[in-house]
Motif scaffolding. Structure first.
Motif, PDB file in Angstrom:
ATOM      1  N   GLU A  84      22.216 -37.747  24.158  1.00  0.00           N
ATOM      2  CA  GLU A  84      23.153 -37.498  23.219  1.00  0.00           C
ATOM      3  C   GLU A  84      22.608 -37.250  21.829  1.00  0.00           C
ATOM      4  O   GLU A  84      22.734 -36.416  21.210  1.00  0.00           O
ATOM      5  N   VAL A  85      21.801 -38.464  21.407  1.00  0.00           N
ATOM      6  CA  VAL A  85      21.402 -38.385  19.942  1.00  0.00           C
ATOM      7  C   VAL A  85      20.213 -37.360  19.879  1.00  0.00           C
ATOM      8  O   VAL A  85      20.290 -36.664  18.850  1.00  0.00           O
ATOM      9  N   VAL A  86      19.585 -37.074  20.883  1.00  0.00           N
ATOM     10  CA  VAL A  86      18.576 -36.118  20.865  1.00  0.00           C
ATOM     11  C   VAL A  86      19.091 -34.658  20.804  1.00  0.00           C
ATOM     12  O   VAL A  86      18.742 -33.878  19.928  1.00  0.00           O
ATOM     13  N   MET A  87      20.223 -34.493  21.610  1.00  0.00           N
ATOM     14  CA  MET A  87      20.539 -33.220  21.806  1.00  0.00           C
ATOM     15  C   MET A  87      21.594 -32.642  20.645  1.00  0.00           C
ATOM     16  O   MET A  87      21.817 -31.460  20.310  1.00  0.00           O
ATOM     17  N   THR A  88      22.029 -33.607  19.797  1.00  0.00           N
ATOM     18  CA  THR A  88      22.908 -33.433  18.986  1.00  0.00           C
ATOM     19  C   THR A  88      22.562 -33.453  17.562  1.00  0.00           C
ATOM     20  O   THR A  88      22.723 -32.748  16.467  1.00  0.00           O
ATOM     21  N   GLY A  89      21.366 -34.255  17.435  1.00  0.00           N
ATOM     22  CA  GLY A  89      20.723 -34.445  16.202  1.00  0.00           C
ATOM     23  C   GLY A  89      21.100 -35.121  15.158  1.00  0.00           C
ATOM     24  O   GLY A  89      21.038 -36.410  14.582  1.00  0.00           O
ATOM     25  N   LEU A  90      22.451 -34.538  14.281  1.00  0.00           N
ATOM     26  CA  LEU A  90      23.044 -35.170  13.268  1.00  0.00           C
ATOM     27  C   LEU A  90      24.447 -35.615  13.825  1.00  0.00           C
ATOM     28  O   LEU A  90      24.954 -34.752  14.552  1.00  0.00           O
ATOM     29  N   ALA A  91      24.892 -36.718  13.404  1.00  0.00           N
ATOM     30  CA  ALA A  91      26.079 -37.401  13.953  1.00  0.00           C
ATOM     31  C   ALA A  91      26.949 -36.348  13.557  1.00  0.00           C
ATOM     32  O   ALA A  91      27.018 -35.935  12.140  1.00  0.00           O
ATOM     33  N   LEU A 142      22.931 -40.240  10.525  1.00  0.00           N
ATOM     34  CA  LEU A 142      21.553 -39.882  11.196  1.00  0.00           C
ATOM     35  C   LEU A 142      21.626 -41.012  12.497  1.00  0.00           C
ATOM     36  O   LEU A 142      22.229 -42.242  12.134  1.00  0.00           O
ATOM     37  N   TYR A 143      21.373 -40.812  13.503  1.00  0.00           N
ATOM     38  CA  TYR A 143      21.470 -41.658  14.842  1.00  0.00           C
ATOM     39  C   TYR A 143      20.181 -42.575  14.423  1.00  0.00           C
ATOM     40  O   TYR A 143      19.209 -42.247  14.280  1.00  0.00           O
ATOM     41  N   LEU A 144      20.444 -43.904  15.200  1.00  0.00           N
ATOM     42  CA  LEU A 144      19.197 -45.009  15.073  1.00  0.00           C
ATOM     43  C   LEU A 144      19.681 -46.058  16.056  1.00  0.00           C
ATOM     44  O   LEU A 144      20.841 -46.023  16.646  1.00  0.00           O
ATOM     45  N   PRO A 145      18.779 -46.516  16.533  1.00  0.00           N
ATOM     46  CA  PRO A 145      18.855 -47.621  17.422  1.00  0.00           C
ATOM     47  C   PRO A 145      19.598 -49.090  16.749  1.00  0.00           C
ATOM     48  O   PRO A 145      18.980 -49.326  15.787  1.00  0.00           O
ATOM     49  N   SER A 146      20.714 -49.618  17.288  1.00  0.00           N
ATOM     50  CA  SER A 146      21.155 -50.538  16.461  1.00  0.00           C
ATOM     51  C   SER A 146      20.321 -51.911  16.584  1.00  0.00           C
ATOM     52  O   SER A 146      20.449 -52.892  15.740  1.00  0.00           O
ATOM     53  N   SER A 147      19.389 -51.962  17.510  1.00  0.00           N
ATOM     54  CA  SER A 147      18.438 -53.112  17.415  1.00  0.00           C
ATOM     55  C   SER A 147      16.996 -52.491  17.852  1.00  0.00           C
ATOM     56  O   SER A 147      16.873 -51.610  18.330  1.00  0.00           O
ATOM     57  N   PHE A 184      13.960 -31.260  24.967  1.00  0.00           N
ATOM     58  CA  PHE A 184      14.977 -30.424  24.857  1.00  0.00           C
ATOM     59  C   PHE A 184      14.911 -29.717  26.380  1.00  0.00           C
ATOM     60  O   PHE A 184      16.128 -29.247  26.819  1.00  0.00           O
ATOM     61  N   GLU A 185      13.836 -28.942  26.655  1.00  0.00           N
ATOM     62  CA  GLU A 185      13.752 -28.004  27.886  1.00  0.00           C
ATOM     63  C   GLU A 185      14.066 -29.061  29.172  1.00  0.00           C
ATOM     64  O   GLU A 185      15.020 -28.468  29.917  1.00  0.00           O
ATOM     65  N   TYR A 186      13.605 -30.276  29.008  1.00  0.00           N
ATOM     66  CA  TYR A 186      13.852 -31.162  30.016  1.00  0.00           C
ATOM     67  C   TYR A 186      15.372 -31.405  30.358  1.00  0.00           C
ATOM     68  O   TYR A 186      15.774 -31.395  31.359  1.00  0.00           O
ATOM     69  N   PHE A 187      16.110 -31.800  29.117  1.00  0.00           N
ATOM     70  CA  PHE A 187      17.573 -32.219  29.286  1.00  0.00           C
ATOM     71  C   PHE A 187      18.134 -30.895  29.815  1.00  0.00           C
ATOM     72  O   PHE A 187      19.304 -31.080  30.522  1.00  0.00           O
ATOM     73  N   LEU A 188      17.925 -29.863  29.190  1.00  0.00           N
ATOM     74  CA  LEU A 188      18.616 -28.578  29.467  1.00  0.00           C
ATOM     75  C   LEU A 188      18.528 -28.103  30.901  1.00  0.00           C
ATOM     76  O   LEU A 188      19.435 -27.776  31.708  1.00  0.00           O
ATOM     77  N   ALA A 196      18.941 -30.155  16.329  1.00  0.00           N
ATOM     78  CA  ALA A 196      18.047 -30.421  15.282  1.00  0.00           C
ATOM     79  C   ALA A 196      16.417 -30.850  15.688  1.00  0.00           C
ATOM     80  O   ALA A 196      16.451 -31.448  16.550  1.00  0.00           O
ATOM     81  N   VAL A 197      15.832 -30.294  14.779  1.00  0.00           N
ATOM     82  CA  VAL A 197      14.440 -30.769  15.038  1.00  0.00           C
ATOM     83  C   VAL A 197      13.730 -31.276  13.939  1.00  0.00           C
ATOM     84  O   VAL A 197      12.636 -31.856  14.118  1.00  0.00           O
ATOM     85  N   ASN A 198      14.491 -31.266  12.739  1.00  0.00           N
ATOM     86  CA  ASN A 198      14.058 -31.989  11.612  1.00  0.00           C
ATOM     87  C   ASN A 198      13.852 -33.529  11.993  1.00  0.00           C
ATOM     88  O   ASN A 198      14.340 -33.937  12.902  1.00  0.00           O
ATOM     89  N   SER A 199      13.356 -34.111  11.184  1.00  0.00           N
ATOM     90  CA  SER A 199      13.178 -35.619  11.150  1.00  0.00           C
ATOM     91  C   SER A 199      14.624 -36.269  11.104  1.00  0.00           C
ATOM     92  O   SER A 199      14.698 -37.519  11.261  1.00  0.00           O
ATOM     93  N   ILE A 200      15.659 -35.748  10.994  1.00  0.00           N
ATOM     94  CA  ILE A 200      16.890 -36.061  11.102  1.00  0.00           C
ATOM     95  C   ILE A 200      17.110 -36.543  12.722  1.00  0.00           C
ATOM     96  O   ILE A 200      17.835 -37.305  13.023  1.00  0.00           O
ATOM     97  N   ASN A 201      16.419 -35.680  13.533  1.00  0.00           N
ATOM     98  CA  ASN A 201      16.449 -36.008  15.019  1.00  0.00           C
ATOM     99  C   ASN A 201      15.410 -37.169  15.323  1.00  0.00           C
ATOM    100  O   ASN A 201      14.500 -37.498  15.048  1.00  0.00           O
ATOM    101  N   TRP A 202      16.310 -38.230  15.840  1.00  0.00           N
ATOM    102  CA  TRP A 202      15.376 -39.666  16.211  1.00  0.00           C
ATOM    103  C   TRP A 202      14.301 -39.379  17.103  1.00  0.00           C
ATOM    104  O   TRP A 202      13.525 -40.102  16.883  1.00  0.00           O
ATOM    105  N   ALA A 203      14.307 -38.577  17.805  1.00  0.00           N
ATOM    106  CA  ALA A 203      13.286 -38.354  18.586  1.00  0.00           C
ATOM    107  C   ALA A 203      11.876 -37.985  18.008  1.00  0.00           C
ATOM    108  O   ALA A 203      10.890 -38.248  18.338  1.00  0.00           O
TER     109      ALA A 203
END
Length: 468
Positions: A17-24, A29-34, A121-125, A216-223
């Motif tokens: 979800e966080v990879v495919m949407t990029g920005l919340a 911005l998405y991040l792991p809570s731990s 992206f290609e893998y998930f699609l 998103a592909v910018n560094s806003i994308n957690w991946a």
């Protein structure tokens, strides 16, 4: 599981979800809570690819990507790199190393992450047979070409990269505008990088544009951040002992990956932010005030010509006090103040936390040129202007704080012919033709495909709709 930096209620999103949407949806911005802690010594003998697997496995559940699939994605992502080590170290002297991050297909550090993101992206699609996605990104130079090369010819992916007209190097523009694949488009925006970045964020927030499935592909994308953590570990294992990393910084994504490595247990003494004359990050660490400034200065290191560093929001979340939801509220207040007033300040407790691991410096345009010249004279090694900002900073810190420094070399010098030639013209043996790779030489003979647009949300969205 993942959350947004601006979430004020508990969240639990999947990696996909966080990879495919990029920005919340809330603009955060998405991040792991731990952040997991790891046994440092156990991975010292691993190859870059195997090390990447171990690090990514900590953040990607096997229920989402099984081991064999993740291993395959990583192998595929780094198959096109020109060095077997992927990110080799150059030993300058006993105290200084350069971490060469420019051995990917577009000769910039962004390749390390964006080759992987494109394959994700290609893998998930393909796995879910989802609707096609529209990747929209802003670039100050290297992100755009790396994203395009990582996503070109990918099935069910359309790519639109915004860059500021006249504010990137000629080769960077050619790398984006000469790719013939019909699924990629370069949009030259009559404005600054910050304009491009603001437009991209506005597109994500525009509900009327939701049918385009924007990603998103910018560094806003957690991946992006996740993939970059690997080379901090890889460099550490080859130097051994406590180190200081010096990172040329614009949007704060590259050095943020170092912060995650530090929080995971890597014994980093300092993460040193090296900025050019657009020094919002340096000013923050010295004052505790995060202020835009009046305008972007055009420098020899254009990838860092940025007023607002988007990824800094992620660091603020970790530095804030309280529960996850309370942190989200704090970050919201900072971002609201930045939007309304152009600045915000943090309490001394937050600034003190930041200073425990971060230090910073800024480097002038003249000093950048002088550093390229001095480094070549001493080592017969050509560095690009962004790397020069890092080297200049490292050498100054070395004078007062002897230690082992690893300075990140973020791009091949051939991508920045004007400042490099300006610095090295007095050396009779130097020739730009000798350092430029053959595939970059060929770019000028290729047909350009570029669309010029005004710096407005409406103009960019209309261009995307027309080109779709």
């Amino acid at each position: 599981m993942y959350t947004s930096t601006r979430a004020t209620t508990p969240q639990s999103l999947s990696f996909e979800e966080v990879v495919m949407t990029g920005l919340a949806p809330d603009g955060g911005l998405y991040l792991p809570s731990s952040i997991p802690k790891i046994p440092i010594a156990d991975w010292s003998s691993l190859s870059f690819q195997d090390l990447a697997f171990q690090i990514m496995r900590l953040y990607i559940p096997s229920s989402e990507i099984p081991d064999s699939h993740l291993s395959s994605l990583i192998s595929k992502s780094y198959a096109s790199f020109k060095s077997d080590e992927i990110t080799p170290l150059y030993n300058v002297n006993e105290n200084l190393y350069l971490l060469e991050l420019f051995h990917g297909p577009t000769y910039a550090f962004k390749d390390v992450a964006l080759q992987f993101v494109g394959n994700l992206f290609e893998y998930f699609l393909q796995r879910k047979k989802s609707n096609p996605i529209t990747v929209v990104g802003a670039t100050s130079g290297d992100t755009g070409s790396a994203a395009i090369y990582g996503l070109r010819a990918k099935k069910d992916v359309k790519v639109f990269i915004l860059y500021p007209t006249g504010r990137i190097s000629p080769i960077q523009e050619l790398q984006m505008s000469t790719v013939p694949d019909e699924n990629v488009h370069a949009l030259s925006v009559n404005g600054t990088f910050d304009d491009c970045q603001d437009i991209v964020k506005a597109i994500f927030a525009d509900k009327s544009f939701a049918s385009y499935n924007v990603a998103a592909v910018n560094s806003i994308n957690w991946a992006r951040i996740l993939a970059q953590i690997t080379y901090y570990f890889y460099a550490f294992y080859r130097v051994k002992g406590t180190v200081r990393f010096v990172v040329p910084s614009g949007n704060f994504g590259d050095i943020l990956a170092g912060y995650f490595a530090y929080r995971m247990g890597l014994p980093i003494d300092k993460l040193i932010i090296a900025t050019n004359e657009n020094d919002i990050l340096d000013r923050f660490l010295k004052s505790g005030v995060y202020a835009k400034g009046s305008s972007v200065k055009s420098t020899h290191s254009p990838a860092m010509d940025i007023l607002v560093s988007s990824n800094f929001e992620r660091l603020l979340w970790y530095l804030a006090e309280g529960s996850d939801s309370e942190r989200g509220g704090t970050v919201c207040s900072y971002m609201d103040s930045l939007k309304r007033e152009g600045s915000f300040s943090v309490p001394n407790s937050v600034l003190s936390q930041a200073r425990e691991i971060f230090d910073s410096s800024s480097v002038t345009n003249d000093a950048t040129i002088a550093t390229i010249k001095k480094f070549y004279a001493s080592h017969k090694y050509v560095i690009d202007p962004h790397t020069a900002v890092g080297v200049n900073t490292a050498l100054r810190f070395l004078e007062n704080h002897p230690a082992t420094y690893i300075s990140l070399s973020t791009a091949h010098p051939a991508k920045f012919s004007e400042p490099v030639n300006k610095a090295l013209a007095s050396f009779p043996e130097y020739s730009f033709d000798k350092i430029i790779p053959d595939d970059l030489k060929r770019l000028s003979s290729l047909k350009k495909r570029v669309t010029y647009v005004d710096a407005s949300l409406e103009a960019v969205e209309n261009a995307i709709k027309h080109l779709y």
